[in-house]
Motif scaffolding. Structure first.
Motif, PDB file in Angstrom:
ATOM      1  N   ASN A  83       8.922  -4.699  -7.533  1.00  0.00           N
ATOM      2  CA  ASN A  83       8.735  -3.413  -8.181  1.00  0.00           C
ATOM      3  C   ASN A  83       8.884  -2.236  -7.209  1.00  0.00           C
ATOM      4  O   ASN A  83       8.224  -1.214  -7.360  1.00  0.00           O
ATOM      5  N   PHE A  84       9.731  -2.410  -6.214  1.00  0.00           N
ATOM      6  CA  PHE A  84       9.988  -1.373  -5.209  1.00  0.00           C
ATOM      7  C   PHE A  84       8.710  -0.959  -4.471  1.00  0.00           C
ATOM      8  O   PHE A  84       8.532   0.207  -4.127  1.00  0.00           O
ATOM      9  N   ALA A  85       7.837  -1.907  -4.229  1.00  0.00           N
ATOM     10  CA  ALA A  85       6.607  -1.603  -3.491  1.00  0.00           C
ATOM     11  C   ALA A  85       6.958  -1.232  -2.056  1.00  0.00           C
ATOM     12  O   ALA A  85       7.831  -1.850  -1.454  1.00  0.00           O
ATOM     13  N   PRO A 132      -0.615  -2.150  -0.184  1.00  0.00           N
ATOM     14  CA  PRO A 132       0.428  -2.083   0.835  1.00  0.00           C
ATOM     15  C   PRO A 132       0.457  -0.722   1.525  1.00  0.00           C
ATOM     16  O   PRO A 132       1.191  -0.526   2.473  1.00  0.00           O
ATOM     17  N   LEU A 133      -0.323   0.223   1.024  1.00  0.00           N
ATOM     18  CA  LEU A 133      -0.293   1.554   1.620  1.00  0.00           C
ATOM     19  C   LEU A 133      -1.604   2.277   1.357  1.00  0.00           C
ATOM     20  O   LEU A 133      -2.408   1.863   0.527  1.00  0.00           O
ATOM     21  N   GLN A 134      -1.766   3.356   2.083  1.00  0.00           N
ATOM     22  CA  GLN A 134      -2.962   4.153   1.947  1.00  0.00           C
ATOM     23  C   GLN A 134      -2.738   5.222   0.880  1.00  0.00           C
ATOM     24  O   GLN A 134      -1.652   5.781   0.787  1.00  0.00           O
ATOM     25  N   GLY A 183      -4.167  -2.534   3.178  1.00  0.00           N
ATOM     26  CA  GLY A 183      -4.825  -3.805   3.474  1.00  0.00           C
ATOM     27  C   GLY A 183      -6.098  -4.049   2.672  1.00  0.00           C
ATOM     28  O   GLY A 183      -6.617  -5.164   2.653  1.00  0.00           O
ATOM     29  N   ASP A 184      -6.594  -3.009   1.975  1.00  0.00           N
ATOM     30  CA  ASP A 184      -7.785  -3.184   1.145  1.00  0.00           C
ATOM     31  C   ASP A 184      -7.491  -4.147  -0.005  1.00  0.00           C
ATOM     32  O   ASP A 184      -6.388  -4.144  -0.559  1.00  0.00           O
ATOM     33  N   ASN A 220       1.882  -8.584  -0.027  1.00  0.00           N
ATOM     34  CA  ASN A 220       0.585  -7.995  -0.363  1.00  0.00           C
ATOM     35  C   ASN A 220      -0.556  -8.983  -0.168  1.00  0.00           C
ATOM     36  O   ASN A 220      -1.713  -8.592  -0.080  1.00  0.00           O
ATOM     37  N   ALA A 221      -0.215 -10.253  -0.172  1.00  0.00           N
ATOM     38  CA  ALA A 221      -1.268 -11.248  -0.235  1.00  0.00           C
ATOM     39  C   ALA A 221      -1.852 -11.517   1.138  1.00  0.00           C
ATOM     40  O   ALA A 221      -1.964 -12.650   1.579  1.00  0.00           O
TER      41      ALA A 221
END
Ligand code: MV4
Length: 694
Positions: A456-458, A631-633, A687-688, A620-621
Motif C-alpha cells: 500500500n505504498f507504505a 513504519p514512521l513517526q 517502531g511503536d 512492519n513486523a
C-alpha cells in the motif's frame, strides 16, 4: 577573457565567487590559517563535525564566506570572526573565474550567494544551476542531515536545528539569521517546506533579500482555491463546474448540487490542494460524510474548514502547464506535463508531452496557462494544474513554485527552469519568447520513493547499502541520496528522480526500463520494481491513466521486491553469495545460498548477503511475525478496525498522518486483531506497536 560588470573595491561582492563544488580537502580539518594577521579558525563555527566547512587552502576558490578562499595573495579578509558564526567578511575581488566555469564566464552573476532553503534532491538541483551561474550556494541542514549530500554540495552550509521540520527547515527566523550571517542576497525555497508560504516570502523581502519565487500576493491568491477559481473564471479560464464561493454547510451544498452541479460531486477544502481535504460523494447519501470529512481535513491541515464543491469527473487525466513570467510583463508557457499516475494524490510518474494532447489542444491549454498567470500578475516559474476529460480542459489549481516534475519539461524544451527563476528574480527578462520554445521528443520521470508499493505504498525508511545510479544517453538522475545514506522517517520518502528522454514515448519508455534496471539501491525498498511493472503494462503502452492498476491491490501485491532484507534477521543463519562461473568460456552469474560460516569465511571475496526474509515478512513486523509496527513517526489520524475484528491481508488498519501526508497501514496477513494499542489523535513513533494479528 573579458569579464564585465564586476563590482568591487568597497567590500561588496567580487561577482565571481562561484563554488567549485566540493570544498573539502582531506586532512585540513581544523587547521589554523592566518588571514590578514588574524588567527582565524578555518573550521566554520568550530564544530569540527562536518567536512563541508573545511577550508580549501589551495587558493583556487575565492568564496566570500569565512573559511574559504585562503589564498592570502588573492583575497584580503578583514574582521574575520568565525568562531561566533557572525562573520563579517570584507574582501577585495579577484579577477579569476570560478574554477568549475573555466573561461566560460560571460557576464557577472546576478547574486553573490543564494540561500537554498531546502534539503535533498531539490536543494542540490538548485545549487547546480547556481554554480553554473557563478553564484555561491548557502546550504542549510538539520541535525540528522549533517552529513547529507545536499549539505556537502553547498558552497557553505549552516545548521538550522533539530530534525523535525518545524525546528529546522520551517524555522523562518533561523533561516533569515543564516541568510544574514552568510551574506546571501537571495533565497530559493525549492518545493515543499516554505515554498508556498506567503508570509515567508514577505519576510525574506522585508529582510532586504530577493525572493526567488512569485510575488507573495500571487501565492496568497492561489493558496485559496476558491479565490483562485473566482480569479480564473473572471479571466476566462475554464474551471471545473461548481462553486467559486465557499459552501456554508451540508444543507447549502445539497441545494447547490441539486440545482446545478449534480452527482457524483467532489467536496474540496478551500485551503487544500494536491488532493488534501478532497472527498467524493457518489450520491446524496454520501454527502454529509464527504462534506464533514473535507471540512475536518481542511481544518486540520490548513486551519481552514471552508469547503467548495465541484462536479466529480470519473476518469480525468491530470494535465498541467508550466509557465514562466518575468517582471517585464513577459509570460510564456513551456507546454504540458501529464501526471495521471498518482497514488493517494501523490504523483509517481510524469511525462511530457501528454499522450492525450494534440497540437491544437496543446496550443489551447498553453494559452490557458498564460492567461491564468497574467490574471495574478505572476512572476517566476509556476504550474497550472488541470483536468482533461473527453478533450475538455478545466483549471484545477495553480502551484506557485518549481515542481518536482519540472525536469521532464526541461528535457523536452532544453530550458533550465531554475535558471530562469533566478534570472527573473534578479530583474532580468526571460531569455525566451514563446516562439523560441519548441517541444521535442518525449521525457518521462519516475519518482524514486523509499516506499513499498506491495504494502500500500507504505514508507520504507532505512539505510541504503550499495548504491549505483543509471547513466548513459539521455538519462538524468536528480538524487539526494548515496551509498550509506539513511532515509529518515522525518522527511519525504522521495529520495531521487530518474528522468529520461528519447524521440518518442515508446523509445522513452524503453530507455526508462533500461535505466531502472541499472539503478541499484540496496538495503531498502523503493518504487523501482513498481515503475518497472507499470511501464511494462499494456495500460501504460496504450496511454491510459492507469487508475485501474493503481487501485488494484492484487496487481500491486504482485510487485515482488527483490532486494535483500536488512541484516536483522532472526531466521537460521544462511547467507547468499554471488559467484561468477565460466562454462565453456561463457560467464554465468550464480547465487549460492548456504549455511553461514560454512566456508569459514574463506570463500571468494564476493559480497555476502542475507537471503530475503521468509515469505516476504512485513518490514512492519518488527516485533514478531504477528505484530504490525509503525513504519514512521506521526499522528494516529484514523483507526479503521477494532480489537477482535477479522481482517484480510492488505486490509486498512489505520492511517498515520505525518508531514501532511496520510500513510495507510495495512494488515500484513489475514487473521484476528488480538491487540490494538493505538488511539486516534495520539502521536506515534517509528517502531511503536500498532496491532497484533493472530
Ligand atoms: C478531481 C478529480 C475528479 N473530479 N476533481 C485533485 C488533486 C489531484 N492530485 C487529483 N485531483 C483530482 N481532482 C474533480 N472535480 C480527480 C482527481 C484525481 C485524479 C485526477 C487525474 C489523474 C489522477 C487522479 C488521481 C486521483 C484523483
Amino acid at each position: 577573457m573579458v569579464v564585465d560588470g564586476i563590482r568591487g573595491g568597497e567590500g561588496d561582492d567580487p561577482g565571481l565567487d562561484g563554488d567549485g563544488g566540493n570544498d573539502t580537502i582531506e586532512g585540513q580539518t581544523g587547521s589554523d590559517v592566518l588571514i590578514d594577521g588574524q588567527g582565524a579558525d578555518l573550521l566554520l563555527g568550530g564544530d569540527g563535525d562536518s567536512d563541508q566547512h573545511t577550508l580549501s587552502p589551495d587558493g583556487a576558490r575565492d568564496e566570500a564566506n569565512c573559511g574559504n578562499g585562503a589564498n592570502d595573495s588573492a583575497v584580503a579578509i578583514e574582521g574575520v570572526d568565525c568562531a561566533n558564526r557572525n562573520c563579517e567578511v570584507r574582501y577585495t575581488p579577484v579577477l579569476a573565474p570560478a574554477p568549475a566555469l573555466g573561461s566560460r564566464v560571460l557576464s557577472a552573476p546576478m547574486f553573490s550567494k543564494v540561500l537554498v532553503a531546502n534539503r535533498g534532491e531539490i536543494a542540490i538541483r538548485v545549487m547546480r544551476t547556481l554554480e553554473e551561474l557563478g553564484v555561491g550556494s548557502v546550504g542549510v541542514y538539520s541535525e540528522p542531515d549533517r552529513e547529507a549530500p545536499h549539505a556537502r554540495r553547498a558552497s557553505e552550509a549552516y545548521l538550522l536545528g533539530p530534525g523535525p521540520a518545524a525546528e529546522s527547515y520551517l524555522n523562518v527566523e533561523k533561516l533569515l539569521e543564516v541568510a544574514e550571517q552568510s551574506g546571501a542576497e537571495a533565497v530559493h525555497p525549492g518545493y515543499g517546506f516554505l515554498a508556498e508560504n506567503a508570509p515567508f516570502a514577505r519576510a525574506v523581502e522585508e529582510a532586504g533579500l530577493t525572493w526567488i519565487g512569485p510575488p507573495a500576493d500571487a501565492i496568497d491568491a492561489m493558496g485559496s482555491k476558491t479565490r483562485a477559481r473566482e480569479l480564473m473564471q473572471a479571466a476566462g479560464v475554464p474551471i471545473v463546474p461548481g462553486t467559486t464561493d465557499p459552501v456554508e454547510d451540508v444543507e447549502a451544498a445539497r441545494k447547490i448540487i441539486g440545482e446545478s452541479v449534480g452527482y457524483p460531486v467532489a467536496i474540496k477544502a478551500a485551503g487544500g490542494g494536491g488532493g488534501k481535504g478532497f472527498r467524493v460523494a457518489e450520491t446524496e447519501k454520501d454527502l454529509e460524510k464527504a462534506f464533514e470529512g473535507a471540512a475536518r481535513e481542511g481544518e486540520k491541515f490548513f486551519s481552514d474548514a471552508t469547503v467548495y464543491v465541484e462536479r466529480y469527473l470519473p476518469d480525468p487525466r491530470h494535465v498541467e502547464v508550466q509557465v514562466l513570467a518575468d517582471s517585464h510583463g513577459n509570460v510564456i508557457h513551456l507546454f504540458e506535463r501529464d501526471c495521471s499516475v498518482q497514488r493517494r494524490h501523490q504523483k509517481v510518474i510524469e511525462e511530457s508531452p501528454a499522450p492525450a494532447v494534440d497540437p491544437e489542444l496543446r496550443e489551447k491549454i498553453g494559452k490557458i496557462g498564460v492567461d491564468a498567470a497574467k490574471a495574478v500578475n505572476y512572476r517566476s516559474a509556476g504550474t497550472m494544474e488541470g483536468l482533461l476529460q473527453d478533450g475538455e480542459y478545466f483549471f484545477l489549481e495553480m502551484n506557485t513554485r518549481v515542481q518536482v516534475e519540472h525536469c521532464v519539461t526541461e528535457m523536452v524544451t532544453g530550458i533550465d527552469i531554475v535558471r530562469e527563476q533566478i534570472k527573473v528574480a534578479a530583474g532580468e527578462e526571460l531569455a525566451y519568447g514563446q516562439d523560441d520554445v519548441e517541444i521535442r521528443g518525449h521525457a518521462i520521470e519516475c519518482r524514486i520513493n523509499a516506499e513499498d508499493a506491495s504494502k500500500n505504498f507504505a514508507p520504507a525508511p532505512g539505510r541504503i547499502g550499495n548504491y549505483r545510479e543509471p547513466s548513459g544517453p539521455f538519462v538524468r538522475v536528480d538524487s539526494g541520496a548515496e551509498a550509506g545514506y539513511e532515509v529518515l522517517p522525518l522527511y519525504d520518502p522521495m529520495i531521487a528522480k530518474l528522468i529520461v528522454w528519447d524521440s518518442d514515448r515508446e523509445f522513452s519508455t524503453r530507455r526508462m526500463l533500461r535505466a531502472l534496471d541499472e539503478y541499484a539501491i540496496d538495503g531498502l525498498k523503493t518504487l523501482i520494481p513498481f515503475h518497472k511493472a507499470l511501464l511494462a503494462s499494456e495500460q501504460w503502452r496504450n496511454g491510459e491513466t492507469c487508475r485501474d492498476l493503481m487501485e488494484d491491490k492484487g496487481w500491486l501485491k504482485e510487485i515482488e521486491y527483490p532486494a535483500p532484507a536488512p541484516a536483522d534477521d532472526d531466521d537460521e543463519e544462511k547467507v547468499e553469495r554471488d559467484y561468477a562461473v565460466e562454462v565453456s568460456g561463457r560467464k554465468f552469474e550464480v547465487k549460492v545460498i548456504g549455511a553461514a560460516g560454512g566456508a569459514n569465511g574463506a570463500g571468494p571475496a564476493g559480497p555476502a548477503k542475507k537471503p530475503p526474509k521468509r515469505a516476504q515478512r512485513d518490514k512492519n513486523a518488527g516485533g514478531g511475525p504477528n505484530e504490525v509496527t509503525a513504519p514512521l513517526q506521526g499522528n494516529m489520524w484514523k483507526v479503521h478496525v477494532k480489537e477482535g475484528d477479522e481482517v484480510d491481508e492488505g486490509q486498512l488498519l489505520c492511517v498515520i498522518e505525518a508531514m501532511k501526508m496520510e500513510n495507510e497501514i495495512t494488515a500484513h496477513k489475514a487473521g484476528t486483531v488480538a491487540e490494538l494499542p493505538i488511539e486516534e489523535g495520539k502521536p506515534i513513533s517509528s517502531g511503536d506497536p500498532i496491532a497484533v494479528i493472530k
